[in-house]
Scaffold this motif. Structure first.
Motif, PDB file in Angstrom:
ATOM      1  N   ALA A 226       0.850  -1.202   0.000  1.00  0.00           N
ATOM      2  CA  ALA A 226       0.000   0.000   0.000  1.00  0.00           C
ATOM      3  C   ALA A 226       0.876   1.239   0.000  1.00  0.00           C
ATOM      4  CB  ALA A 226      -0.892  -0.011   1.238  1.00  0.00           C
ATOM      5  N   PRO A 227       0.475   2.292  -0.767  1.00  0.00           N
ATOM      6  CA  PRO A 227       1.327   3.481  -0.830  1.00  0.00           C
ATOM      7  C   PRO A 227       1.486   4.128   0.537  1.00  0.00           C
ATOM      8  CG  PRO A 227      -0.790   3.871  -1.906  1.00  0.00           C
ATOM      9  CD  PRO A 227      -0.757   2.427  -1.539  1.00  0.00           C
ATOM     10  N   LYS A 228       2.748   4.403   0.896  1.00  0.00           N
ATOM     11  CA  LYS A 228       2.988   4.968   2.225  1.00  0.00           C
ATOM     12  C   LYS A 228       4.105   6.003   2.155  1.00  0.00           C
ATOM     13  CE  LYS A 228       6.270   1.392   3.338  1.00  0.00           C
ATOM     14  NZ  LYS A 228       6.551   0.153   4.008  1.00  0.00           N
ATOM     15  N   THR A 229       4.160   6.815   3.171  1.00  0.00           N
ATOM     16  CA  THR A 229       5.260   7.762   3.263  1.00  0.00           C
ATOM     17  C   THR A 229       5.934   7.528   4.615  1.00  0.00           C
ATOM     18  OG1 THR A 229       5.863  10.088   3.043  1.00  0.00           O
ATOM     19  CG2 THR A 229       3.858   9.645   4.247  1.00  0.00           C
ATOM     20  N   ILE A 230       7.229   7.793   4.655  1.00  0.00           N
ATOM     21  CA  ILE A 230       7.897   7.660   5.955  1.00  0.00           C
ATOM     22  C   ILE A 230       8.120   9.061   6.509  1.00  0.00           C
ATOM     23  CG2 ILE A 230       9.857   6.725   7.224  1.00  0.00           C
ATOM     24  CD1 ILE A 230      10.243   4.667   5.086  1.00  0.00           C
ATOM     25  N   VAL A 231       7.623   9.256   7.710  1.00  0.00           N
ATOM     26  CA  VAL A 231       7.719  10.560   8.362  1.00  0.00           C
ATOM     27  C   VAL A 231       8.893  10.519   9.338  1.00  0.00           C
ATOM     28  CG1 VAL A 231       6.524  12.111   9.949  1.00  0.00           C
ATOM     29  CG2 VAL A 231       5.241  10.956   8.145  1.00  0.00           C
ATOM     30  N   TYR A 232       9.873  11.404   9.094  1.00  0.00           N
ATOM     31  CA  TYR A 232      11.025  11.480  10.007  1.00  0.00           C
ATOM     32  C   TYR A 232      10.933  12.759  10.826  1.00  0.00           C
ATOM     33  CZ  TYR A 232      13.116   7.822   7.137  1.00  0.00           C
ATOM     34  OH  TYR A 232      13.359   6.641   6.479  1.00  0.00           O
ATOM     35  N   HIS A 233      11.181  12.652  12.103  1.00  0.00           N
ATOM     36  CA  HIS A 233      11.176  13.835  12.971  1.00  0.00           C
ATOM     37  C   HIS A 233      12.613  14.230  13.286  1.00  0.00           C
ATOM     38  CE1 HIS A 233       6.832  13.892  13.951  1.00  0.00           C
ATOM     39  NE2 HIS A 233       6.948  12.643  13.509  1.00  0.00           N
TER      40      HIS A 233
ATOM     41  N   THR B 125      17.009  19.826   0.847  1.00  0.00           N
ATOM     42  CA  THR B 125      17.164  18.428   0.441  1.00  0.00           C
ATOM     43  C   THR B 125      18.442  17.882   1.058  1.00  0.00           C
ATOM     44  OG1 THR B 125      16.102  19.020  -1.608  1.00  0.00           O
ATOM     45  CG2 THR B 125      17.238  16.913  -1.573  1.00  0.00           C
ATOM     46  N   PRO B 126      18.294  16.829   1.859  1.00  0.00           N
ATOM     47  CA  PRO B 126      19.494  16.328   2.536  1.00  0.00           C
ATOM     48  C   PRO B 126      20.313  15.407   1.654  1.00  0.00           C
ATOM     49  CG  PRO B 126      17.602  15.033   3.169  1.00  0.00           C
ATOM     50  CD  PRO B 126      17.098  16.078   2.202  1.00  0.00           C
TER      51      PRO B 126
ATOM     52  N   SER C 133       9.330  10.101   1.430  1.00  0.00           N
ATOM     53  CA  SER C 133       9.632  10.468   2.826  1.00  0.00           C
ATOM     54  C   SER C 133       9.390  11.951   3.063  1.00  0.00           C
ATOM     55  CB  SER C 133      11.116  10.197   3.141  1.00  0.00           C
ATOM     56  OG  SER C 133      11.488   8.913   2.737  1.00  0.00           O
ATOM     57  N   SER C 134       9.102  12.300   4.295  1.00  0.00           N
ATOM     58  CA  SER C 134       8.992  13.725   4.652  1.00  0.00           C
ATOM     59  C   SER C 134       9.759  13.974   5.950  1.00  0.00           C
ATOM     60  CB  SER C 134       7.533  14.144   4.781  1.00  0.00           C
ATOM     61  OG  SER C 134       6.911  13.401   5.796  1.00  0.00           O
ATOM     62  N   LEU C 135      10.190  15.238   6.110  1.00  0.00           N
ATOM     63  CA  LEU C 135      10.976  15.615   7.295  1.00  0.00           C
ATOM     64  C   LEU C 135      10.219  16.674   8.071  1.00  0.00           C
ATOM     65  CD1 LEU C 135      14.455  16.138   5.518  1.00  0.00           C
ATOM     66  CD2 LEU C 135      13.528  14.022   6.486  1.00  0.00           C
ATOM     67  N   TRP C 136      10.133  16.504   9.365  1.00  0.00           N
ATOM     68  CA  TRP C 136       9.379  17.433  10.216  1.00  0.00           C
ATOM     69  C   TRP C 136      10.250  17.903  11.374  1.00  0.00           C
ATOM     70  CZ3 TRP C 136       4.199  18.789   9.251  1.00  0.00           C
ATOM     71  CH2 TRP C 136       3.649  18.149   8.132  1.00  0.00           C
ATOM     72  N   GLY C 137       9.997  19.143  11.810  1.00  0.00           N
ATOM     73  CA  GLY C 137      10.735  19.695  12.944  1.00  0.00           C
ATOM     74  C   GLY C 137      10.087  19.334  14.266  1.00  0.00           C
TER      75      GLY C 137
ATOM     76  N   ALA D 146      10.528  19.315   4.796  1.00  0.00           N
ATOM     77  CA  ALA D 146      10.547  18.885   3.386  1.00  0.00           C
ATOM     78  C   ALA D 146       9.632  17.687   3.212  1.00  0.00           C
ATOM     79  CB  ALA D 146      11.967  18.507   2.973  1.00  0.00           C
ATOM     80  N   GLU D 147       9.068  17.562   2.026  1.00  0.00           N
ATOM     81  CA  GLU D 147       8.295  16.345   1.738  1.00  0.00           C
ATOM     82  C   GLU D 147       8.491  15.951   0.290  1.00  0.00           C
ATOM     83  OE1 GLU D 147       4.187  16.949   2.568  1.00  0.00           O
ATOM     84  OE2 GLU D 147       4.052  18.729   1.326  1.00  0.00           O
ATOM     85  N   GLY D 148       8.010  14.762  -0.038  1.00  0.00           N
ATOM     86  CA  GLY D 148       8.183  14.274  -1.407  1.00  0.00           C
ATOM     87  C   GLY D 148       9.625  13.887  -1.714  1.00  0.00           C
ATOM     88  N   LEU D 149      10.395  13.572  -0.664  1.00  0.00           N
ATOM     89  CA  LEU D 149      11.780  13.146  -0.894  1.00  0.00           C
ATOM     90  C   LEU D 149      11.791  11.630  -1.094  1.00  0.00           C
ATOM     91  CD1 LEU D 149      13.460  15.047   2.103  1.00  0.00           C
ATOM     92  CD2 LEU D 149      13.352  15.810  -0.280  1.00  0.00           C
ATOM     93  N   TRP D 150      12.704  11.155  -1.893  1.00  0.00           N
ATOM     94  CA  TRP D 150      12.844   9.700  -2.055  1.00  0.00           C
ATOM     95  C   TRP D 150      14.144   9.280  -1.376  1.00  0.00           C
ATOM     96  CZ3 TRP D 150       9.029   6.534  -3.603  1.00  0.00           C
ATOM     97  CH2 TRP D 150       7.913   7.164  -4.160  1.00  0.00           C
TER      98      TRP D 150
END
Ligand code: PLP
Length: 459
Positions: A311-318, A338-339, A354-358, A368-372
């Motif tokens: 199933a389509p998923k995104t990974i959320v990194y804090h 972009t890291p 993947s997305s990055l959150w503060g 950032a979001e929409g990173l691979w």
């Protein structure tokens, strides 16, 4: 050498060893000892700052650079720029205090904030800072009372509607109001010695500088008619700080040089300044930020049967830093940081949306979001380039309360060039000015176990 910067202020990077390697060493050490205490590690390549300076002199030989302290007031930056002989543009008392603290004389400071607190004007008067900017009558009246010997620079509005930040909404007198302001200054016995402007950051059109230089010429004429002796033209900031900018620095410089030749030709007796912020520091700073938490989120709400691993998923990194801290350019400049990864992923490693959150617990702290990215883990470090401008808060730097560390580095070649205030003879050609001066980011993929360094000057 003027003595602002010494070898103990930075890590001397020998040939074959890059600042990236330095960052690696710092974060490796941190993962064992200090994770949880330090949210981010900056490595500042002071050689890159030196290189920028020589480029500036090469392309804009008639312009005397000042540094806009608000952009990045870390000590290593201030010291290296003072050593290079720059003046400093300060917006408030804290910034004036900071540059005077490292020994910069008041004659090299301009208080370039057209709307100052009275306390700031008094501070400038008491500490010998005489060059102040203004763009309105109220400011003039405050200066008459609190700093009668000030030399004022009239800040004019610019055509900055295409810039990323529109400063002319808040700052700068319209051409129409300039005569009135100059008359008022004359009546109040306030000396107006020049004109300044700031085209805003991220301006995509270099002609904005030419237009403002032409406008400044008109204001000089008005000033002369009214008996002001004006001899300073301040071009402000807005010069790009990284390679990816819409307009190249060289292009802007060429437009400025032509406009100066036309409106302020050589020998006209006008001292031409600029107040550069991001130009000097953006690309010199790289930061490593660690992942503190992660979770997988399904992108759509799947039915029970669909709830499979495909199933389509995104990974959320804090992360421990976000848009209210070092990533504020996301809010103000619309950037998408972009890291790069410390460990390069292998070609067969799968990548995930993947997305990055503060750290703020709100929906706006999205870095950032929409990173691979490959599957990452808590404790892994993400590395971001071009992080030198407007990433650090002056107050926390002053108080020493910032949640990050800065390590300064410089190549021996850059140090020698700085000491002699000259480019090495082979590098005098404009195109490649100083490439070798910075600490070898070109070789980042090679993990050299290089010469030993002594980490120094972490503030
Ligand atoms: N001068 C003034 C008056 C400013 O307000 C600023 C930034 O806002 C600067 C210079 C530096 O601008 P930049 O970082 O775009 O060079």
């Amino acid at each position: 050498m003027a003595g602002y910067l010494s070898e103990s202020d930075f890590v001397m990077v020998e040939e074959g060893f890059s600042t990236r390697d330095l960052l690696e060493e710092l974060t490796l050490g941190a993962s064992q000892a200090t994770t949880g205490k330090v949210a981010a590690f900056f490595v500042a390549d002071l050689g890159a700052v030196v290189r920028k300076h020589f480029c500036f002199l090469e392309y804009l030989p008639r312009v005397r650079p000042f540094y806009a302290v608000k952009c990045n007031s870390s000590l290593g930056v201030l010291k290296v720029l003072a050593e290079l002989g720059l003046g400093f543009s300060c917006a408030n008392k804290a910034e004036m205090e900071l540059v005077q603290h490292i020994g910069v004389p008041a004659s090299k400071i301009i208080c370039a904030n057209p709307c100052k607190q009275i306390a700031q004007i008094k501070y400038a008067a008491k500490h010998g800072v005489r060059l102040l900017s203004f763009d309105n009558e109220v400011e003039l009246a405050k200066v008459v009372k609190s700093h009668p010997s000030a030399k004022m620079v009239l800040c004019i509005a610019t055509q900055d509607s295409h810039s990323l930040s529109h400063l002319s909404l808040r700052f700068g007198a319209s051409l129409k109001s300039c005569r009135h302001l100059l008359e008022n200054a004359k009546k109040s016995h306030v000396e107006v010695v020049g004109v300044s402007f700031h085209i805003g950051s991220g301006c995509p059109d270099p002609q904005a500088y030419a237009q403002s230089i032409a406008d400044a010429r008109l204001v000089f004429q008005m000033g002369a008619e009214l008996g002001h002796t004006m001899n300073i033209l301040d071009l402000g900031g807005g010069f790009p700080g990284s390679e990816g900018a819409k307009v190249r620095f060289e292009e802007i410089a060429s437009v400025i040089n032509s406009a100066l030749d036309l409106y302020f030709p050589e020998g006209c007796g006008v001292d031409i300044l600029a107040e550069l912020g991001r130009y000097y520091v953006t690309s010199a700073f790289t930061v490593a930020v660690s992942i503190v938490a992660k979770k997988e989120v399904l992108l759509d709400q799947p039915s029970k049967e669909e709830e499979t691993s495909s199933a389509p998923k995104t990974i959320v990194y804090h992360l421990d830093e976000g848009v209210y801290g070092i990533f504020n350019s996301v809010l103000f400049d619309n950037t998408c940081p972009t890291p790069t990864l410390q460990k390069k992923p292998s070609v067969d490693q799968p990548l995930y949306n993947s997305s990055l959150w503060g750290p703020a617990v709100d929906g706006c702290d999205r870095v950032a979001e929409g990173l691979w990215l490959p599957q990452l883990h808590v404790g892994d470090w993400l590395v971001f380039d071009n992080m030198g401008a407007y990433t650090m808060d002056t107050k926390s730097l002053l108080r020493g309360t910032q949640a990050y560390r800065i390590t300064y580095a410089m190549s021996r070649l850059a140090w020698e060039a700085l000491r002699r205030q000259l480019l090495p003879a082979d590098d005098q050609d404009a195109e490649d000015v100083c490439k070798p001066l910075s600490c070898g980011w070109e070789i980042t993929d090679t993990l050299c176990v290089g010469p030993v360094f002594t980490p120094a000057s972490i503030m």
